[in-house]
Design a protein around this motif. Structure first.
Motif, PDB file in Angstrom:
ATOM      1  N   ALA A 124       0.813  -1.215   0.000  1.00  0.00           N
ATOM      2  CA  ALA A 124       0.000   0.000   0.000  1.00  0.00           C
ATOM      3  C   ALA A 124       0.847   1.265   0.000  1.00  0.00           C
ATOM      4  O   ALA A 124       0.302   2.373   0.036  1.00  0.00           O
ATOM      5  CB  ALA A 124      -0.925  -0.006   1.220  1.00  0.00           C
ATOM      6  N   VAL A 125       2.168   1.123  -0.036  1.00  0.00           N
ATOM      7  CA  VAL A 125       3.078   2.274   0.015  1.00  0.00           C
ATOM      8  C   VAL A 125       3.596   2.556  -1.386  1.00  0.00           C
ATOM      9  O   VAL A 125       4.238   1.699  -1.997  1.00  0.00           O
ATOM     10  CB  VAL A 125       4.254   2.003   0.967  1.00  0.00           C
ATOM     11  CG1 VAL A 125       5.203   3.187   0.991  1.00  0.00           C
ATOM     12  CG2 VAL A 125       3.749   1.688   2.369  1.00  0.00           C
ATOM     13  N   ALA A 126       3.322   3.738  -1.892  1.00  0.00           N
ATOM     14  CA  ALA A 126       3.791   4.086  -3.229  1.00  0.00           C
ATOM     15  C   ALA A 126       5.314   4.097  -3.278  1.00  0.00           C
ATOM     16  O   ALA A 126       5.975   4.646  -2.395  1.00  0.00           O
ATOM     17  CB  ALA A 126       3.240   5.455  -3.630  1.00  0.00           C
ATOM     18  N   LEU A 127       5.868   3.440  -4.284  1.00  0.00           N
ATOM     19  CA  LEU A 127       7.315   3.411  -4.517  1.00  0.00           C
ATOM     20  C   LEU A 127       8.086   2.774  -3.365  1.00  0.00           C
ATOM     21  O   LEU A 127       9.232   3.129  -3.086  1.00  0.00           O
ATOM     22  CB  LEU A 127       7.848   4.832  -4.768  1.00  0.00           C
ATOM     23  CG  LEU A 127       7.251   5.539  -5.988  1.00  0.00           C
ATOM     24  CD1 LEU A 127       7.658   7.005  -6.012  1.00  0.00           C
ATOM     25  CD2 LEU A 127       7.702   4.850  -7.282  1.00  0.00           C
ATOM     26  N   ILE A 142      11.012  12.384  -3.827  1.00  0.00           N
ATOM     27  CA  ILE A 142       9.818  12.139  -4.643  1.00  0.00           C
ATOM     28  C   ILE A 142       8.826  11.348  -3.805  1.00  0.00           C
ATOM     29  O   ILE A 142       9.127  10.253  -3.342  1.00  0.00           O
ATOM     30  CB  ILE A 142      10.182  11.356  -5.919  1.00  0.00           C
ATOM     31  CG1 ILE A 142      11.236  12.126  -6.713  1.00  0.00           C
ATOM     32  CG2 ILE A 142       8.946  11.091  -6.758  1.00  0.00           C
ATOM     33  CD1 ILE A 142      11.790  11.346  -7.886  1.00  0.00           C
ATOM     34  N   ASP A 143       7.623  11.899  -3.595  1.00  0.00           N
ATOM     35  CA  ASP A 143       6.678  11.230  -2.691  1.00  0.00           C
ATOM     36  C   ASP A 143       5.766  10.238  -3.407  1.00  0.00           C
ATOM     37  O   ASP A 143       5.034   9.481  -2.762  1.00  0.00           O
ATOM     38  CB  ASP A 143       5.846  12.252  -1.913  1.00  0.00           C
ATOM     39  CG  ASP A 143       5.010  13.156  -2.822  1.00  0.00           C
ATOM     40  OD1 ASP A 143       4.802  12.793  -3.996  1.00  0.00           O
ATOM     41  OD2 ASP A 143       4.572  14.218  -2.340  1.00  0.00           O
ATOM     42  N   VAL A 147       6.806   7.938 -12.845  1.00  0.00           N
ATOM     43  CA  VAL A 147       7.548   6.694 -13.072  1.00  0.00           C
ATOM     44  C   VAL A 147       8.753   6.951 -13.975  1.00  0.00           C
ATOM     45  O   VAL A 147       9.883   6.530 -13.672  1.00  0.00           O
ATOM     46  CB  VAL A 147       6.630   5.621 -13.680  1.00  0.00           C
ATOM     47  CG1 VAL A 147       7.445   4.438 -14.218  1.00  0.00           C
ATOM     48  CG2 VAL A 147       5.629   5.127 -12.632  1.00  0.00           C
ATOM     49  N   ARG A 148       8.542   7.639 -15.080  1.00  0.00           N
ATOM     50  CA  ARG A 148       9.636   7.879 -16.009  1.00  0.00           C
ATOM     51  C   ARG A 148      10.702   8.783 -15.410  1.00  0.00           C
ATOM     52  O   ARG A 148      11.895   8.585 -15.637  1.00  0.00           O
ATOM     53  CB  ARG A 148       9.100   8.496 -17.303  1.00  0.00           C
ATOM     54  CG  ARG A 148       8.415   7.508 -18.225  1.00  0.00           C
ATOM     55  CD  ARG A 148       9.305   6.325 -18.574  1.00  0.00           C
ATOM     56  NE  ARG A 148      10.555   6.728 -19.197  1.00  0.00           N
ATOM     57  CZ  ARG A 148      10.731   6.847 -20.508  1.00  0.00           C
ATOM     58  NH1 ARG A 148       9.750   6.584 -21.343  1.00  0.00           N
ATOM     59  NH2 ARG A 148      11.909   7.207 -20.999  1.00  0.00           N
ATOM     60  N   SER A 149      10.293   9.781 -14.620  1.00  0.00           N
ATOM     61  CA  SER A 149      11.292  10.675 -14.023  1.00  0.00           C
ATOM     62  C   SER A 149      12.165   9.924 -13.022  1.00  0.00           C
ATOM     63  O   SER A 149      13.383  10.153 -12.952  1.00  0.00           O
ATOM     64  CB  SER A 149      10.611  11.869 -13.357  1.00  0.00           C
ATOM     65  OG  SER A 149       9.815  11.462 -12.256  1.00  0.00           O
ATOM     66  N   ILE A 150      11.565   9.014 -12.264  1.00  0.00           N
ATOM     67  CA  ILE A 150      12.343   8.216 -11.306  1.00  0.00           C
ATOM     68  C   ILE A 150      13.290   7.276 -12.049  1.00  0.00           C
ATOM     69  O   ILE A 150      14.483   7.177 -11.727  1.00  0.00           O
ATOM     70  CB  ILE A 150      11.408   7.421 -10.382  1.00  0.00           C
ATOM     71  CG1 ILE A 150      10.605   8.376  -9.493  1.00  0.00           C
ATOM     72  CG2 ILE A 150      12.203   6.439  -9.525  1.00  0.00           C
ATOM     73  CD1 ILE A 150       9.519   7.699  -8.711  1.00  0.00           C
TER      74      ILE A 150
END
Length: 288
Positions: free
Chosen positions: A76-79, A105-106, A121-124
């Motif tokens: 449930a935690v993004a990234l 990045i959050d 997604v692409r920036s990361i």
């Protein structure tokens, strides 16, 4: 009689082909050719031990290594996987400002807007790829528990990492992929498009169980046949269960096949056979 608290097989048994593959991929990364390797298998088959053996090999070959591992609640935690990896390299001079940049990045975006999500997604992925300026191994473990944005970033790394000195090593239990997640589609897409290679870990054969039991018992002679057959039958050839079963028995029990079959041990370690063991068969590790 003395009871053993824990035992660990001193050698990784039955995975020689995978270790040779890892050696080849590390060599490719050192020469600037990137690859993504997925290790797949049920719990207890030794994925984690293989991953860290690979990490030691990579470090010995001069690669930087960074890793991220998640827990069941992290879905449930993004990234989650990306943030765990970033946290692990915090303060590392080898990775420069990568950790700080990723942790800044959050992962939040406007609702479920596909465009906003893809931009994040692409920036990361681009930030990580920009940091791959020397041979590097990135490890992402337990992807059956991770969130979908982490999978998307890892997918981008697999897609665009082949021209960089990057070895991407991931593991998962495919049988535990969330039924409503993108995990199965994600895996199938990357494998079918040849952006990644998957190595499926099988249980140990009877012969491999004999090697493991002999090493654990530590005698000068091979483990007795009745002991090997009993251990294999009770553990289904799962390496972790072999170690846990033998650790749960005292010295006399561990050298007596009948007593191994009749021993009361937790169900998580091994089952009690209801019939005579079937003849063994040898299965080679499969890679797709």
């Amino acid at each position: 009689m003395s009871r053993v608290g824990s035992v660990l097989c001193p050698v990784i048994v039955g995975r020689d082909d995978l270790l040779e593959l890892v050696d080849d991929l590390i060599g490719d990364a050192a020469q600037g050719r990137g690859h993504a390797l997925f290790l797949s298998g049920q719990a207890g088959l030794g994925k984690t031990r293989l991953v860290w053996a690979a990490a030691r090999k990579a470090e010995a070959a001069g690669l930087r290594v960074a890793a991220g591992s998640v827990a069941p609640q992290d879905g449930a935690v993004a990234l989650a996987s990306i943030r765990e990896m970033a946290t692990g390299i915090r303060g590392s001079a080898q990775f420069g400002s990568l950790s700080a940049d990723l942790l800044a990045i959050d992962g939040r975006h406007d609702g479920d807007a596909l465009g906003a999500r893809r931009i994040i997604v692409r920036s990361i992925a681009d930030r990580i790829l920009d940091a791959i300026d020397r041979p590097t191994m990135l490890i992402f473990q337990d992807l059956h528990w991770t969130d979908e944005m982490s999978l998307e970033v890892i997918g981008e790394l697999a897609r665009h990492g082949s021209s960089r000195p990057l070895l991407l090593l991931c593991d998962y239990r495919a049988d535990e992929f969330p039924p409503n997640g993108i995990h199965r589609e994600w895996r199938a897409r990357l494998l079918s498009q040849r952006h990644a290679e998957e190595a499926r870990l099988p249980p140990l054969t009877l012969e491999e169980t004999a090697v493991a039991a002999t090493l654990i018992l530590g005698g000068e002679l091979p483990a007795p046949r009745d002991v090997v057959e009993a251990v294999h039958d009770r553990t289904n050839g799962i390496p972790l269960h072999i170690e846990e079963l033998l650790a749960a028995l005292d010295d006399d029990e561990r050298t007596d096949g009948r007593r191994i079959r009749e021993a009361n041990v937790p169900d998580t370690i091994g089952h009690r056979p209801s019939r005579a063991p079937a003849p063994s068969s040898v299965d080679a590790s499969a890679r797709t």
